[in-house]
Design a protein around this motif. Structure first.
Motif, PDB file in Angstrom:
ATOM      1  N   LYS A 178      32.772  36.894  33.291  1.00  0.00           N
ATOM      2  CA  LYS A 178      34.188  37.212  33.428  1.00  0.00           C
ATOM      3  C   LYS A 178      34.685  37.853  32.139  1.00  0.00           C
ATOM      4  N   ILE A 179      35.499  38.888  32.278  1.00  0.00           N
ATOM      5  CA  ILE A 179      36.081  39.594  31.137  1.00  0.00           C
ATOM      6  C   ILE A 179      37.575  39.692  31.400  1.00  0.00           C
ATOM      7  N   GLY A 180      38.400  39.093  30.526  1.00  0.00           N
ATOM      8  CA  GLY A 180      39.824  39.144  30.811  1.00  0.00           C
ATOM      9  C   GLY A 180      40.681  38.304  29.901  1.00  0.00           C
ATOM     10  N   ASP A 181      41.917  38.078  30.357  1.00  0.00           N
ATOM     11  CA  ASP A 181      42.943  37.395  29.571  1.00  0.00           C
ATOM     12  C   ASP A 181      43.250  36.034  30.176  1.00  0.00           C
ATOM     13  N   VAL A 226      42.229  34.858  33.650  1.00  0.00           N
ATOM     14  CA  VAL A 226      40.798  34.800  33.937  1.00  0.00           C
ATOM     15  C   VAL A 226      40.165  33.549  33.327  1.00  0.00           C
ATOM     16  N   ILE A 227      40.946  32.740  32.611  1.00  0.00           N
ATOM     17  CA  ILE A 227      40.357  31.555  31.999  1.00  0.00           C
ATOM     18  C   ILE A 227      39.852  30.603  33.079  1.00  0.00           C
ATOM     19  N   ARG A 228      38.766  29.908  32.760  1.00  0.00           N
ATOM     20  CA  ARG A 228      38.022  29.137  33.759  1.00  0.00           C
ATOM     21  C   ARG A 228      38.839  28.020  34.388  1.00  0.00           C
ATOM     22  N   SER A 251      33.465  31.949  28.788  1.00  0.00           N
ATOM     23  CA  SER A 251      33.036  33.312  28.510  1.00  0.00           C
ATOM     24  C   SER A 251      33.483  33.739  27.121  1.00  0.00           C
ATOM     25  N   SER A 254      34.105  36.668  26.389  1.00  0.00           N
ATOM     26  CA  SER A 254      34.989  37.828  26.553  1.00  0.00           C
ATOM     27  C   SER A 254      36.238  37.491  27.352  1.00  0.00           C
ATOM     28  N   VAL A 255      36.609  36.209  27.373  1.00  0.00           N
ATOM     29  CA  VAL A 255      37.849  35.754  28.007  1.00  0.00           C
ATOM     30  C   VAL A 255      38.602  34.885  27.019  1.00  0.00           C
ATOM     31  N   ARG A 256      39.876  35.190  26.855  1.00  0.00           N
ATOM     32  CA  ARG A 256      40.718  34.333  26.015  1.00  0.00           C
ATOM     33  C   ARG A 256      42.174  34.628  26.335  1.00  0.00           C
TER      34      ARG A 256
END
Length: 344
Positions: free
Chosen positions: A135-138, A141-143, A179, A181-183
């Motif tokens: 997952k790549i996002g903001d 998109v967090i788990r 991920s 690349s997710v934060r």
């Protein structure tokens, strides 16, 4: 005299404050590069930090297929030494036939092109893992909110969608992992900027996107970037998104782009840009906007940005009036369709 540690702590606190999942608002003095270079596939990108600025909808459906296919053998034709990661011309396209100007009519679930299959098989030949996606996002998109529930059967009910069980099982471990690349607060520039990488897990100078691919080694990546600044040009968003897509393709990872539910920019210019990128690169698009647009208040809370909440019980009609269960269900369906079509 202040010790060096003081400045490191101050910088960490500043970055934490900038990472809040608040509504994008303008901040003065934000740096914008005068020009963005097109990355060479396989070459890491190091871009300056850009701080985050503080209808008609069919019900998503998927064909009932109970057995999940195993990864198929790549074509017998020789695998090229390199993989072209740039946009392609119309005669080469085999994916979505609608133009980007008709983005609101693009289907919810992705259309998988021959180009996507080429990326996928090239990646497998070079060691990507067919059992993993990233997952790549903001913040959306967090788990804890997006897809993470599918690693814990007590947190969701599939109801009429039990045909998705094989896909949930196949990608077990990818749904709820953290991920790189997710934060919260990430945007299209953040994942391309080394200063935003997790220093505890990423290599020196490594950008979050490269760090995620190195650690998790996915074959598919879902890219959903809602956060942008109202006073920054959409053209800049699109340029960064193109860099993310080329970086992803260059690693042999199939990108799935996602549209967004909100319209903070007022003219849906970001969704149009997202679809334009998907069209130009002939890659899968999950049109999340179409799902959200059919929900009460377009699936948005009173701030026009955050999504409405309910339990992920897909057999509960009242829950399915909210955005988050619909986002999780249609996101799962998008991954299911892409994986099946890549391996058909």
């Amino acid at each position: 005299m202040k010790k060096p540690g003081f400045y490191l702590i101050s910088l960490a606190l500043l970055l934490t404050l900038l990472a809040g999942c608040n509504l994008p608002t303008g901040l003065p003095g934000v740096y914008t590069p005068a020009a963005l270079q097109t990355p060479v596939p396989g070459t890491p990108l190091y871009l300056p930090l850009i701080e985050r600025q503080t209808s008609e909808t069919p019900t998503p459906t998927v064909a009932v297929q109970v057995e999940l296919p195993s990864p198929t053998t790549p074509p017998s034709t020789p695998t090229p030494e390199g993989l072209y990661a740039g946009p392609i011309t119309d005669p080469e396209r085999t994916g979505q036939t609608l133009s980007p100007d008709e983005w609101w009519d693009w289907p919810v679930l992705p259309v998988v092109s021959d180009r996507a299959r080429q990326i996928y098989f090239w990646g497998l030949a070079h060691g990507t893992d067919p059992n993993r996606f990233s997952k790549i996002g903001d913040c959306q998109v967090i788990r804890q909110y997006f897809l993470g529930v599918f690693d814990d059967p007590t947190l969701y009910r599939l109801g009429p969608h039990e045909d998705l069980i094989p896909t949930i099982d196949h990608f077990h471990g990818s749904w709820d992992r953290v991920s790189m690349s997710v934060r919260t607060g990430f945007n299209v520039a953040s994942v391309l900027t080394a200063i935003n990488a997790d220093a505890a897990q990423c290599l020196p100078g490594e950008i979050p996107l490269e760090c995620e691919f190195r650690i998790h080694n996915p074959s598919i990546a879902i890219i959903s970037m809602e956060t942008w600044t109202a006073d920054r040009p959409v053209e800049l968003y699109e340029q960064y998104l193109r860099q993310i897509v080329e970086f992803t393709i260059g690693r042999g990872v199939v990108p799935i782009l996602a549209t967004k539910a909100d319209n903070l920019e007022g003219n849906h210019a970001i969704n149009a840009a997202i679809v334009r990128v998907a069209y130009d690169y002939d890659i899968p698009l999950w049109n999340w906007w179409r799902v959200a647009d059919a929900l009460p208040d377009h699936g948005l809370t009173s701030d026009g940005f955050h999504l409405t909440h309910a339990s992920n019980f897909f057999d509960d009609e009242s829950a399915m009036e909210a955005a988050w269960p619909n986002r999780n269900l249609s996101g799962l369906q998008a991954i299911d369709v892409v994986y099946r079509e890549l391996n058909r």
